[in-house]
Design a protein around this motif. Sequence first.
Motif, PDB file in Angstrom:
ATOM      1  N   CYS A 121       0.836  -1.198   0.000  1.00 57.05           N
ATOM      2  CA  CYS A 121       0.000   0.000   0.000  1.00 57.05           C
ATOM      3  C   CYS A 121       0.874   1.252   0.000  1.00 57.05           C
ATOM      4  O   CYS A 121       1.991   1.234   0.489  1.00 57.05           O
ATOM      5  CB  CYS A 121      -0.890   0.016   1.245  1.00 57.05           C
ATOM      6  N   ALA A 122       0.328   2.343  -0.517  1.00 57.66           N
ATOM      7  CA  ALA A 122       1.063   3.609  -0.544  1.00 57.66           C
ATOM      8  C   ALA A 122       1.110   4.258   0.837  1.00 57.66           C
ATOM      9  O   ALA A 122       2.055   4.966   1.171  1.00 57.66           O
ATOM     10  CB  ALA A 122       0.435   4.565  -1.543  1.00 57.66           C
ATOM     11  N   ALA A 123       0.083   4.013   1.640  1.00 63.32           N
ATOM     12  CA  ALA A 123       0.023   4.558   2.997  1.00 63.32           C
ATOM     13  C   ALA A 123      -0.777   3.602   3.867  1.00 63.32           C
ATOM     14  O   ALA A 123      -1.565   2.798   3.366  1.00 63.32           O
ATOM     15  CB  ALA A 123      -0.618   5.943   3.011  1.00 63.32           C
ATOM     16  N   VAL A 124      -0.574   3.704   5.175  1.00 68.15           N
ATOM     17  CA  VAL A 124      -1.285   2.868   6.132  1.00 68.15           C
ATOM     18  C   VAL A 124      -1.737   3.752   7.287  1.00 68.15           C
ATOM     19  O   VAL A 124      -0.962   4.574   7.784  1.00 68.15           O
ATOM     20  CB  VAL A 124      -0.382   1.731   6.663  1.00 68.15           C
ATOM     21  N   GLU A 125      -2.987   3.590   7.697  1.00 68.61           N
ATOM     22  CA  GLU A 125      -3.509   4.277   8.871  1.00 68.61           C
ATOM     23  C   GLU A 125      -3.986   3.246   9.876  1.00 68.61           C
ATOM     24  O   GLU A 125      -4.582   2.235   9.501  1.00 68.61           O
ATOM     25  CB  GLU A 125      -4.689   5.180   8.500  1.00 68.61           C
ATOM     26  N   VAL A 126      -3.757   3.517  11.150  1.00 67.14           N
ATOM     27  CA  VAL A 126      -4.260   2.668  12.232  1.00 67.14           C
ATOM     28  C   VAL A 126      -5.199   3.529  13.067  1.00 67.14           C
ATOM     29  O   VAL A 126      -4.828   4.619  13.517  1.00 67.14           O
ATOM     30  CB  VAL A 126      -3.115   2.106  13.101  1.00 67.14           C
ATOM     31  N   TRP A 127      -6.409   3.031  13.262  1.00 64.42           N
ATOM     32  CA  TRP A 127      -7.442   3.762  13.988  1.00 64.42           C
ATOM     33  C   TRP A 127      -7.841   3.007  15.243  1.00 64.42           C
ATOM     34  O   TRP A 127      -8.031   1.796  15.212  1.00 64.42           O
ATOM     35  CB  TRP A 127      -8.674   3.938  13.101  1.00 64.42           C
ATOM     36  N   ASP A 128      -7.963   3.736  16.337  1.00 66.90           N
ATOM     37  CA  ASP A 128      -8.498   3.218  17.592  1.00 66.90           C
ATOM     38  C   ASP A 128      -9.848   3.896  17.767  1.00 66.90           C
ATOM     39  O   ASP A 128      -9.929   5.055  18.186  1.00 66.90           O
ATOM     40  CB  ASP A 128      -7.559   3.543  18.745  1.00 66.90           C
ATOM     41  N   GLY A 129     -10.907   3.202  17.385  1.00 65.86           N
ATOM     42  CA  GLY A 129     -12.225   3.826  17.374  1.00 65.86           C
ATOM     43  C   GLY A 129     -12.252   4.924  16.333  1.00 65.86           C
ATOM     44  O   GLY A 129     -11.938   4.698  15.169  1.00 65.86           O
TER      45      GLY A 129
END
Length: 60
Positions: A40-48
């Motif tokens: 992937c070009a970017a990765v995001e991690v979300w907590d809620g």
Amino acid sequence: MGEILLYGLDEADAIVLTERFGETDRSRLRAIARERLERCAAVEVWDGQICVMRLKRGEV
């Protein structure tokens, strides 16, 4: 704490990958996110509803 989600994004920031993680995976999230940058070009991690990490290929 909310649900932990990892999103893989393409160059246009469209979601191309989604993964869910439990509490036991929390300590490994940065390593997992770096691995996903290979696809992937970017990765995001979300907590809620809070983005706790955003990595972009070439910046890590």
